[in-house]
Design an enzyme around this catalytic site. Structure first.
Site, PDB file in Angstrom:
ATOM      1  N   GLU A  28     -36.856 -21.482 -64.684  1.00  0.00           N
ATOM      2  CA  GLU A  28     -35.781 -21.056 -63.774  1.00  0.00           C
ATOM      3  C   GLU A  28     -34.972 -19.973 -64.475  1.00  0.00           C
ATOM      4  OE1 GLU A  28     -33.043 -24.170 -62.482  1.00  0.00           O
ATOM      5  OE2 GLU A  28     -31.499 -22.655 -62.120  1.00  0.00           O
ATOM      6  N   ARG A  86     -27.723 -14.590 -63.121  1.00  0.00           N
ATOM      7  CA  ARG A  86     -26.345 -14.506 -63.620  1.00  0.00           C
ATOM      8  C   ARG A  86     -26.091 -13.253 -64.416  1.00  0.00           C
ATOM      9  NH1 ARG A  86     -25.478 -20.800 -65.594  1.00  0.00           N
ATOM     10  NH2 ARG A  86     -26.470 -21.606 -63.712  1.00  0.00           N
ATOM     11  N   THR A 104     -29.407 -19.934 -59.620  1.00  0.00           N
ATOM     12  CA  THR A 104     -28.116 -19.371 -59.221  1.00  0.00           C
ATOM     13  C   THR A 104     -28.249 -18.475 -57.981  1.00  0.00           C
ATOM     14  OG1 THR A 104     -27.685 -19.306 -61.622  1.00  0.00           O
ATOM     15  CG2 THR A 104     -25.936 -18.539 -60.213  1.00  0.00           C
ATOM     16  N   LYS A 162     -31.358 -30.573 -56.349  1.00  0.00           N
ATOM     17  CA  LYS A 162     -30.777 -30.456 -57.693  1.00  0.00           C
ATOM     18  C   LYS A 162     -29.449 -31.210 -57.672  1.00  0.00           C
ATOM     19  CE  LYS A 162     -28.549 -26.683 -60.243  1.00  0.00           C
ATOM     20  NZ  LYS A 162     -28.911 -25.690 -61.264  1.00  0.00           N
TER      21      LYS A 162
HETATM   22  C1  3PG Z   1     -27.330 -24.869 -64.452  1.00  0.00           C
HETATM   23  O1  3PG Z   1     -27.128 -23.743 -64.105  1.00  0.00           O
HETATM   24  O2  3PG Z   1     -28.095 -25.628 -63.875  1.00  0.00           O
HETATM   25  C2  3PG Z   1     -26.559 -25.337 -65.615  1.00  0.00           C
HETATM   26  O3  3PG Z   1     -25.629 -24.375 -65.985  1.00  0.00           O
HETATM   27  C3  3PG Z   1     -27.368 -25.707 -66.801  1.00  0.00           C
HETATM   28  O4  3PG Z   1     -26.517 -26.551 -67.448  1.00  0.00           O
HETATM   29  P1  3PG Z   1     -26.538 -26.801 -69.024  1.00  0.00           P
HETATM   30  O5  3PG Z   1     -26.198 -25.487 -69.640  1.00  0.00           O
HETATM   31  O6  3PG Z   1     -25.449 -27.837 -69.211  1.00  0.00           O
HETATM   32  O7  3PG Z   1     -27.896 -27.308 -69.367  1.00  0.00           O
END
Ligand code: 3PG
Length: 208
Positions: free
Chosen positions: A40, A44, A68, A128
């Site tokens: 993924e 961003r 995102t 999710k």
């Molecule tokens: C996401 O975008 O799913 C999270 O920011 C990932 O979270 P983590 O950095 O706590 O693993």
């Protein structure tokens, strides 16, 4: 593709943030080398879409999706870059409708029962759970299993190699996500060996 198929390739989907377009291909190769094929790449950073397009072209073993995804335009750009799936932090009809129109499988984010119901209304039963740690963690996933026995979750946000096995032990969690496989300092340093090692350890994670 049914998004649930993403869970068939291993227990962890890495959540990737790229600052430089040229990091995408070696990073993807390092993850694939460690046994992690589903990637993924979050939208961003300004380079994300260009990096995705290069990975799709040069690392055919990888199954690349965009993370995102917040707007219909994001979904269109992700599909144009060659993404096989999209992940959104929450569900909106605009994103859901765009993905449906594009034939782009969507893993939409939810954090509450009402959000699960809205995503289910739109036909999504693999969701999710985000931000997992802040939104109630393992107890919340167990609680959601009561009213939603037909829904499965990919918890993301606040997971670590230490707590991921507890999440994976919850029956409605076929796979989880996290950014710990691709630490910003390792990516910045081009430390692909470290990333392959992190991927290998993640791929070997088992439920607690
Ligand atoms: C996401 O975008 O799913 C999270 O920011 C990932 O979270 P983590 O950095 O706590 O693993």
């Amino acid at each position: 593709m049914d998004t649930l198929e993403l869970a068939a390739h291993g227990p962890v989907i890495p959540v990737i943030v790229l600052q430089r377009v040229e990091d995408g291909v070696p990073l993807a190769r390092a993850l694939v080398e460690g046994g992690v094929r589903v990637l993924e790449v979050t939208l961003r950073t300004p380079v994300a879409l260009a990096a995705i397009a290069r990975i799709v072209l040069e690392v055919p073993q990888a199954i690349v999706g965009a993370g995102t995804v917040r707007t219909a335009a994001d979904a269109q750009a992700a599909a144009a870059a060659g993404c096989r799936f999209a992940v959104s932090p929450g569900y909106t009809d605009a994103v859901g409708g765009a993905c449906r129109a594009l034939g782009l499988p969507l893993l939409p984010g939810v954090a509450t029962a009402g959000e699960v119901m809205r995503a289910q209304d739109a036909g999504h039963s693999f969701l999710k759970f985000f931000p997992a740690g802040a939104a109630g963690g393992v107890p919340m996933l167990k609680a959601l299993a009561g009213p939603f026995p037909d829904v499965q979750f990919c918890p993301t946000g606040g997971l670590t190699p230490a707590n991921a096995p507890e999440y994976l032990a919850v029956p409605n969690v076929p796979v989880c996500g996290g950014s710990w496989l691709t630490p910003a300092d390792a990516v910045a340093a081009g430390d692909w060996v470290r990333i392959t090692a992190l991927a290998r350890a993640a791929a070997a994670l088992r439920p607690a």
